[in-house]
Design a protein around this motif. Sequence first.
Motif, PDB file in Angstrom:
ATOM      1  N   HIS A  12     -54.146 -69.644 -62.033  1.00  8.72           N
ATOM      2  CA  HIS A  12     -54.035 -71.087 -62.210  1.00  8.72           C
ATOM      3  C   HIS A  12     -52.634 -71.375 -62.706  1.00  8.72           C
ATOM      4  O   HIS A  12     -52.312 -71.152 -63.865  1.00  8.72           O
ATOM      5  CB  HIS A  12     -55.087 -71.585 -63.205  1.00  8.72           C
ATOM      6  N   CYS A  14     -48.899 -73.890 -62.555  1.00  7.61           N
ATOM      7  CA  CYS A  14     -48.338 -75.218 -62.349  1.00  7.61           C
ATOM      8  C   CYS A  14     -47.890 -75.355 -60.897  1.00  7.61           C
ATOM      9  O   CYS A  14     -47.189 -74.499 -60.372  1.00  7.61           O
ATOM     10  CB  CYS A  14     -47.161 -75.434 -63.294  1.00  7.61           C
ATOM     11  N   LEU A  22     -50.740 -73.478 -68.687  1.00 10.38           N
ATOM     12  CA  LEU A  22     -51.408 -74.779 -68.601  1.00 10.38           C
ATOM     13  C   LEU A  22     -52.913 -74.617 -68.679  1.00 10.38           C
ATOM     14  O   LEU A  22     -53.449 -73.556 -68.388  1.00 10.38           O
ATOM     15  CB  LEU A  22     -50.968 -75.591 -67.385  1.00 10.38           C
ATOM     16  N   GLU A  23     -53.543 -75.690 -69.102  1.00  9.60           N
ATOM     17  CA  GLU A  23     -54.999 -75.704 -69.238  1.00  9.60           C
ATOM     18  C   GLU A  23     -55.627 -75.646 -67.854  1.00  9.60           C
ATOM     19  O   GLU A  23     -55.017 -76.049 -66.867  1.00  9.60           O
ATOM     20  CB  GLU A  23     -55.439 -76.996 -69.944  1.00  9.60           C
ATOM     21  N   SER A  24     -56.876 -75.201 -67.819  1.00 11.59           N
ATOM     22  CA  SER A  24     -57.526 -74.984 -66.528  1.00 11.59           C
ATOM     23  C   SER A  24     -57.653 -76.254 -65.689  1.00 11.59           C
ATOM     24  O   SER A  24     -57.681 -76.205 -64.473  1.00 11.59           O
ATOM     25  CB  SER A  24     -58.894 -74.351 -66.739  1.00 11.59           C
ATOM     26  N   HIS A  25     -57.724 -77.428 -66.359  1.00 16.01           N
ATOM     27  CA  HIS A  25     -57.893 -78.667 -65.593  1.00 16.01           C
ATOM     28  C   HIS A  25     -56.550 -79.272 -65.166  1.00 16.01           C
ATOM     29  O   HIS A  25     -56.516 -80.227 -64.413  1.00 16.01           O
ATOM     30  CB  HIS A  25     -58.681 -79.693 -66.421  1.00 16.01           C
ATOM     31  N   GLN A  26     -55.435 -78.719 -65.668  1.00 18.92           N
ATOM     32  CA  GLN A  26     -54.131 -79.301 -65.364  1.00 18.92           C
ATOM     33  C   GLN A  26     -53.562 -78.778 -64.049  1.00 18.92           C
ATOM     34  O   GLN A  26     -53.791 -77.628 -63.672  1.00 18.92           O
ATOM     35  CB  GLN A  26     -53.128 -78.970 -66.483  1.00 18.92           C
ATOM     36  N   LEU A  27     -52.810 -79.632 -63.364  1.00 20.10           N
ATOM     37  CA  LEU A  27     -52.146 -79.226 -62.121  1.00 20.10           C
ATOM     38  C   LEU A  27     -50.648 -79.067 -62.331  1.00 20.10           C
ATOM     39  O   LEU A  27     -49.991 -78.317 -61.622  1.00 20.10           O
ATOM     40  CB  LEU A  27     -52.401 -80.254 -61.021  1.00 20.10           C
ATOM     41  N   CYS A  29     -47.520 -78.604 -65.429  1.00 22.98           N
ATOM     42  CA  CYS A  29     -47.268 -78.303 -66.842  1.00 22.98           C
ATOM     43  C   CYS A  29     -46.548 -79.492 -67.488  1.00 22.98           C
ATOM     44  O   CYS A  29     -46.040 -80.381 -66.795  1.00 22.98           O
ATOM     45  CB  CYS A  29     -46.452 -77.022 -66.980  1.00 22.98           C
ATOM     46  N   LEU A  30     -46.478 -79.481 -68.816  1.00 27.62           N
ATOM     47  CA  LEU A  30     -45.877 -80.610 -69.521  1.00 27.62           C
ATOM     48  C   LEU A  30     -44.393 -80.762 -69.187  1.00 27.62           C
ATOM     49  O   LEU A  30     -43.867 -81.873 -69.131  1.00 27.62           O
ATOM     50  CB  LEU A  30     -46.069 -80.446 -71.032  1.00 27.62           C
ATOM     51  N   ILE A  33     -44.217 -82.517 -65.806  1.00 29.90           N
ATOM     52  CA  ILE A  33     -44.593 -83.930 -65.960  1.00 29.90           C
ATOM     53  C   ILE A  33     -43.424 -84.706 -66.582  1.00 29.90           C
ATOM     54  O   ILE A  33     -43.066 -85.793 -66.127  1.00 29.90           O
ATOM     55  CB  ILE A  33     -45.879 -84.067 -66.815  1.00 29.90           C
ATOM     56  N   TYR A  92     -54.207 -86.379 -57.769  1.00 30.07           N
ATOM     57  CA  TYR A  92     -53.639 -86.539 -59.119  1.00 30.07           C
ATOM     58  C   TYR A  92     -52.425 -87.469 -59.093  1.00 30.07           C
ATOM     59  O   TYR A  92     -52.288 -88.362 -59.937  1.00 30.07           O
ATOM     60  CB  TYR A  92     -53.257 -85.156 -59.646  1.00 30.07           C
TER      61      TYR A  92
END
Length: 227
Positions: A12, A14, A22-27, A29-30, A33, A92
């Motif tokens: 998983h 970015c 990154l968290e599992s639900h994120q597509l 990374c910060l 973004i 997204y």
Amino acid sequence: MASSLGHLFYPHVCRGCGTDLLESHQLLCLHCIADLPLTHFAAHEGNPVEKTFWGRIQVASAMSLLYFTPQSLVQHLVHQVKYNGQQKLAHYLGIMTGNEIFHSGRFGNIDLIIPLPLYKSREIERGYNQSFLLAKGIAEIINVPVMEKSVLRIHSTSTQTHKSRSDRWQNVEGLFQLINGFHPEGKNILLVDDVITTGATIDACGSVINKIPGTTLNIATLAYALQ
Ligand SMILES: [Zn+2]
């Protein structure tokens, strides 16, 4: 253990830079973004996307979420969405676009969204229409229906990138038509596409919508390519 094994077999990462932080639900990374070059066009009357259509078609409001430049994060994301099957990413980014539209307060009450259609064989080859996925994301935020397949793309324009600007105008004449039985008279319509460059394709589809009595046309794209 189960989660790290899962990570090994289904990495998983970015979709922008490939980091796995990154968290599992994120597509994204910060960092990615934060690096997105937002245009903030939605809030501004007379923005560059709206100017693109001046003297061509009647557009009430128009916006793009991001600036598109060569060799950039945005080019990479657009490529992922169009050619690498990243359907969740398209959705997204549609949600982000929907938020910009919603918070601008400048698009009126949109009644329905029309995703710019692909030519039939192109959509079959790709498995989806990225503009439809963007439209679904936008629709989730502004809470209106997406009218997929309400407009038909009559032929392919795959060779148009090799043509000059004036040739492209001729090439897109008569490219779109409404399907039988679709009567959006009097509606406030949002037309959605991925990237706007010359605007010729949107122009061709928008002129079909302009001909429907009483409709208002608005335009949203994921990215705006500087000319
Ligand atoms: Zn990233």
